[in-house]
Design a protein around this motif. Structure first.
Motif, PDB file in Angstrom:
ATOM      1  N   LYS A  50       0.667  -1.450   0.204  1.00  0.00           N
ATOM      2  CA  LYS A  50       0.576  -0.713  -0.380  1.00  0.00           C
ATOM      3  C   LYS A  50       0.514   1.276   0.199  1.00  0.00           C
ATOM      4  O   LYS A  50       2.228   1.043   0.768  1.00  0.00           O
ATOM      5  CB  LYS A  50      -1.292  -0.406   1.373  1.00  0.00           C
ATOM      6  CG  LYS A  50      -2.085   1.397   0.901  1.00  0.00           C
ATOM      7  CD  LYS A  50      -2.858   1.818   2.821  1.00  0.00           C
ATOM      8  CE  LYS A  50      -3.731   2.051   2.643  1.00  0.00           C
ATOM      9  NZ  LYS A  50      -4.873   2.123   3.345  1.00  0.00           N
TER      10      LYS A  50
ATOM     11  N   GLN B 157       0.872   5.724   0.027  1.00  0.00           N
ATOM     12  CA  GLN B 157      -0.016   6.777   0.340  1.00  0.00           C
ATOM     13  C   GLN B 157       0.586   7.773   0.527  1.00  0.00           C
ATOM     14  O   GLN B 157       2.511   8.056   1.067  1.00  0.00           O
ATOM     15  CB  GLN B 157      -0.438   6.273   2.073  1.00  0.00           C
ATOM     16  CG  GLN B 157      -0.773   4.844   2.975  1.00  0.00           C
ATOM     17  CD  GLN B 157      -0.961   5.288   3.656  1.00  0.00           C
ATOM     18  OE1 GLN B 157      -1.668   6.567   4.667  1.00  0.00           O
ATOM     19  NE2 GLN B 157      -0.917   4.351   4.377  1.00  0.00           N
TER      20      GLN B 157
ATOM     21  N   GLU C  17      -4.024  13.923  -9.578  1.00  0.00           N
ATOM     22  CA  GLU C  17      -4.347  13.451 -10.222  1.00  0.00           C
ATOM     23  C   GLU C  17      -3.548  14.235 -11.710  1.00  0.00           C
ATOM     24  O   GLU C  17      -2.991  14.317 -12.575  1.00  0.00           O
ATOM     25  CB  GLU C  17      -5.788  12.562 -10.553  1.00  0.00           C
ATOM     26  CG  GLU C  17      -6.072  11.798  -9.819  1.00  0.00           C
ATOM     27  CD  GLU C  17      -6.618  11.839  -8.030  1.00  0.00           C
ATOM     28  OE1 GLU C  17      -7.366  11.295  -7.235  1.00  0.00           O
ATOM     29  OE2 GLU C  17      -6.540  13.179  -8.069  1.00  0.00           O
TER      30      GLU C  17
ATOM     31  N   PRO D  53      -2.962   5.015 -10.324  1.00  0.00           N
ATOM     32  CA  PRO D  53      -4.273   3.700 -10.718  1.00  0.00           C
ATOM     33  C   PRO D  53      -5.616   4.364 -10.461  1.00  0.00           C
ATOM     34  O   PRO D  53      -5.894   5.387 -10.176  1.00  0.00           O
ATOM     35  CB  PRO D  53      -3.446   2.720  -9.506  1.00  0.00           C
ATOM     36  CG  PRO D  53      -2.212   3.211  -9.846  1.00  0.00           C
ATOM     37  CD  PRO D  53      -2.449   4.147  -9.764  1.00  0.00           C
ATOM     38  N   GLN D  54      -6.563   3.515 -10.896  1.00  0.00           N
ATOM     39  CA  GLN D  54      -7.668   3.999 -11.322  1.00  0.00           C
ATOM     40  C   GLN D  54      -8.010   3.879  -9.489  1.00  0.00           C
ATOM     41  O   GLN D  54      -9.193   4.340  -9.602  1.00  0.00           O
ATOM     42  CB  GLN D  54      -8.814   3.071 -12.434  1.00  0.00           C
ATOM     43  CG  GLN D  54      -8.528   3.405 -13.553  1.00  0.00           C
ATOM     44  CD  GLN D  54      -9.108   4.991 -14.191  1.00  0.00           C
ATOM     45  OE1 GLN D  54      -9.878   5.363 -13.428  1.00  0.00           O
ATOM     46  NE2 GLN D  54      -8.374   5.731 -14.664  1.00  0.00           N
ATOM     47  N   GLU D  55      -7.920   2.576  -9.505  1.00  0.00           N
ATOM     48  CA  GLU D  55      -8.470   2.084  -8.468  1.00  0.00           C
ATOM     49  C   GLU D  55      -7.506   3.220  -6.757  1.00  0.00           C
ATOM     50  O   GLU D  55      -6.478   2.627  -6.748  1.00  0.00           O
ATOM     51  CB  GLU D  55      -8.657   0.783  -7.782  1.00  0.00           C
ATOM     52  CG  GLU D  55      -9.697  -0.052  -8.628  1.00  0.00           C
ATOM     53  CD  GLU D  55      -9.349  -1.710  -8.273  1.00  0.00           C
ATOM     54  OE1 GLU D  55      -9.311  -1.861  -7.253  1.00  0.00           O
ATOM     55  OE2 GLU D  55      -9.888  -2.512  -9.140  1.00  0.00           O
ATOM     56  N   ARG D  56      -8.143   3.589  -6.502  1.00  0.00           N
ATOM     57  CA  ARG D  56      -7.445   4.642  -5.569  1.00  0.00           C
ATOM     58  C   ARG D  56      -8.639   5.533  -4.499  1.00  0.00           C
ATOM     59  O   ARG D  56      -9.214   5.869  -4.759  1.00  0.00           O
ATOM     60  CB  ARG D  56      -6.473   5.671  -6.305  1.00  0.00           C
ATOM     61  CG  ARG D  56      -6.847   6.521  -6.935  1.00  0.00           C
ATOM     62  CD  ARG D  56      -6.170   7.840  -7.606  1.00  0.00           C
ATOM     63  NE  ARG D  56      -6.465   8.345  -7.994  1.00  0.00           N
ATOM     64  CZ  ARG D  56      -6.967   8.557  -9.608  1.00  0.00           C
ATOM     65  NH1 ARG D  56      -6.805   7.042 -10.334  1.00  0.00           N
ATOM     66  NH2 ARG D  56      -7.789   9.617 -10.454  1.00  0.00           N
ATOM     67  N   ASN D  57      -7.676   5.796  -3.218  1.00  0.00           N
ATOM     68  CA  ASN D  57      -8.451   6.623  -2.565  1.00  0.00           C
ATOM     69  C   ASN D  57      -7.839   8.112  -2.404  1.00  0.00           C
ATOM     70  O   ASN D  57      -6.834   8.090  -2.144  1.00  0.00           O
ATOM     71  CB  ASN D  57      -9.100   6.135  -1.150  1.00  0.00           C
ATOM     72  CG  ASN D  57      -8.818   4.566  -1.038  1.00  0.00           C
ATOM     73  OD1 ASN D  57     -10.473   4.313  -1.703  1.00  0.00           O
ATOM     74  ND2 ASN D  57      -8.858   3.873  -0.550  1.00  0.00           N
ATOM     75  N   SER D  58      -8.820   9.259  -2.546  1.00  0.00           N
ATOM     76  CA  SER D  58      -8.356  10.034  -2.398  1.00  0.00           C
ATOM     77  C   SER D  58      -9.497  11.484  -1.555  1.00  0.00           C
ATOM     78  O   SER D  58     -10.061  11.400  -1.527  1.00  0.00           O
ATOM     79  CB  SER D  58      -8.357  10.784  -3.889  1.00  0.00           C
ATOM     80  OG  SER D  58      -7.652  10.090  -4.530  1.00  0.00           O
TER      81      SER D  58
ATOM     82  N   SER E  13      -4.030   7.037  -1.639  1.00  0.00           N
ATOM     83  CA  SER E  13      -3.366   6.083  -1.164  1.00  0.00           C
ATOM     84  C   SER E  13      -3.664   5.298  -2.579  1.00  0.00           C
ATOM     85  O   SER E  13      -5.188   5.082  -2.885  1.00  0.00           O
ATOM     86  CB  SER E  13      -3.473   5.416   0.361  1.00  0.00           C
ATOM     87  OG  SER E  13      -5.099   4.922   0.067  1.00  0.00           O
ATOM     88  N   TYR E  14      -2.807   3.833  -2.699  1.00  0.00           N
ATOM     89  CA  TYR E  14      -3.254   2.374  -3.705  1.00  0.00           C
ATOM     90  C   TYR E  14      -2.774   2.094  -3.104  1.00  0.00           C
ATOM     91  O   TYR E  14      -1.737   1.869  -3.011  1.00  0.00           O
ATOM     92  CB  TYR E  14      -3.502   3.544  -5.243  1.00  0.00           C
ATOM     93  CG  TYR E  14      -1.610   3.547  -5.218  1.00  0.00           C
ATOM     94  CD1 TYR E  14      -1.147   2.503  -6.260  1.00  0.00           C
ATOM     95  CD2 TYR E  14      -1.838   4.308  -5.718  1.00  0.00           C
ATOM     96  CE1 TYR E  14       0.113   2.944  -6.857  1.00  0.00           C
ATOM     97  CE2 TYR E  14      -0.418   4.954  -6.261  1.00  0.00           C
ATOM     98  CZ  TYR E  14       0.623   3.972  -6.568  1.00  0.00           C
ATOM     99  OH  TYR E  14       2.485   4.801  -7.161  1.00  0.00           O
ATOM    100  N   LYS E  15      -2.988   0.520  -3.754  1.00  0.00           N
ATOM    101  CA  LYS E  15      -1.923  -0.237  -3.755  1.00  0.00           C
ATOM    102  C   LYS E  15      -1.083  -0.778  -4.990  1.00  0.00           C
ATOM    103  O   LYS E  15      -1.249  -1.017  -5.809  1.00  0.00           O
ATOM    104  CB  LYS E  15      -2.340  -1.843  -3.523  1.00  0.00           C
ATOM    105  CG  LYS E  15      -3.238  -1.624  -1.932  1.00  0.00           C
ATOM    106  CD  LYS E  15      -4.394  -3.452  -1.749  1.00  0.00           C
ATOM    107  CE  LYS E  15      -4.465  -3.001  -0.066  1.00  0.00           C
ATOM    108  NZ  LYS E  15      -5.672  -4.627   0.425  1.00  0.00           N
TER     109      LYS E  15
END
Length: 369
Positions: free
Chosen positions: A170, A172, A199, A210-215, A366-368
């Motif tokens: 992960k 961040q 972004e 990446p598309q899969e992320r938390n902001s 954050s993203y993986k």
């Protein structure tokens, strides 16, 4: 001609709204946390199959290998933390890490902090993850944020390869800029910021996230109503929580008039930690910290004033929900908050000392990997 001038004036006003005048002595920081889960395979590779190494022994073994890998990358200051405590970062004359019951407070200087340091809480009996914290150094941190993020990604990829680490890591990315509101003016020596979403900033530097992320993005204003408190207590026999109650109610009223709908007023010895996409409009208290949970509902106001709080300081927190994110960036929203604070000061007849508040604008994602 009058219509043309009016249109020109409107255009200039909109342009000013989309720029925040930040004083020349403002401070930036950026740090990226890479979280490596502690599993049996990692322990075996680190300890050469030594049975049950302690957290400090594991940290020492990993630190030796990480130092060699970091030397291959242009990253000056790194902390490897073997602890699950909350990490808080602040500007300091030089790098220093203070550990409390629930936090690691890291002070670093982007101009000169260097080295690879290890931190392990004295009371650590077991750890679930190592956190590698990489701090941006040098000049123009915001302009170079995408480049620094790429450096950290390359460092993490080398660490994964070195340890045959197959678990997702992960990442961040934390950034904030802080400045005094008393110096916020287009007439002073300042720089106009558009405060684009991360972004957009990264895309302009050739980096697609990446598309899969938390902001999330939010503002924290550190206020000190010292002279107001003295006046209320001495002249009107208020207690401290009563004074904070009046200020918070006025702030909430003015915020509603300004169209600001996600905010918190915190008068507590606990440090506020902003969360998102959890239970909306709630505050979870836990020792030294208080978690402010915001979602994306239309209206979320959190008022946290401890009955036994005796200080004049308060945190005014403004969370930017997704509907606040526009292509032009966050500047219009930040300017709206600055005008709100100015109006609050006028309504309360604050002295110049109490008007000197500190504003911090935070952007996280954050993203993986």
């Amino acid at each position: 001609m009058g219509i043309i001038r009016n249109r020109s004036l409107i255009s200039r006003n909109k342009q000013q709204d989309n720029r925040v005048y930040v004083p020349a002595d403002s401070r930036d920081n950026q740090y990226v946390i890479a979280e490596l889960a502690v599993n049996d395979a990692l322990v075996a590779q680190l300890s050469d199959k030594t049975l049950n190494p302690s957290p400090k022994e594991l940290l020492s073994l990993l630190l030796n290998k990480v130092r060699r890998i970091v030397a291959n990358h242009e990253i000056d200051f790194v902390a490897l933390i073997a602890s699950n405590k909350f990490i808080r970062v602040r500007y300091g004359v030089d790098n220093e890490i203070n550990t409390t019951n629930e936090q690691h407070i890291v002070y670093y200087n982007p101009e000169k902090s260097k080295g690879v340091v290890g931190v392990c809480a004295d009371d650590a009996n077991a750890i679930h993850s190592f956190r590698l914290v990489c701090f941006a150094t040098g000049e123009n941190l915001r302009e170079n944020a995408a480049l620094f993020h790429q450096k950290v990604v390359m460092l993490v990829n080398e660490i994964k390869a070195a340890f045959s680490f197959v678990d997702a890591i992960k990442l961040q990315d934390h950034q904030h800029i802080s400045f005094g509101l008393e110096k916020h003016s287009s007439a002073t020596q300042s720089k106009a910021h558009g405060f684009r979403v991360i972004e957009k900033r990264y895309e302009s530097s050739g980096l697609t996230l990446p598309q899969e992320r938390n902001s999330k993005a939010f503002i924290v204003v550190k206020a000190n109503f010292s002279e107001l408190l003295s006046e209320k207590v001495l002249n009107h026999e208020y207690d401290v929580s009563q004074m904070h109650g009046e200020v918070s109610h006025l702030l909430i009223q003015l915020a509603q008039e300004a169209g600001i709908s996600h905010l918190a007023y915190v008068a507590s010895n606990r440090y506020p930690v902003v969360k998102s996409n959890l239970v909306s409009g709630s505050a979870n208290q836990n020792g030294e910290l208080v978690s402010l949970n915001f979602g994306n509902t239309e209206h979320e106001v959190i008022q946290l004033i401890d009955d036994d709080y005796i200080n004049s300081n308060a945190y005014l927190v403004f969370y930017m929900a997704e509907n606040c994110v526009v292509k032009a960036g966050y500047a219009a929203y930040i300017n709206k908050v600055i005008k709100l604070i100015d109006k609050l000061g006028q309504k309360l007849h604050l002295a110049e000392h109490d008007k000197a508040m500190l504003l911090r604008f935070y952007q996280h994602f954050s993203y993986k990997a």
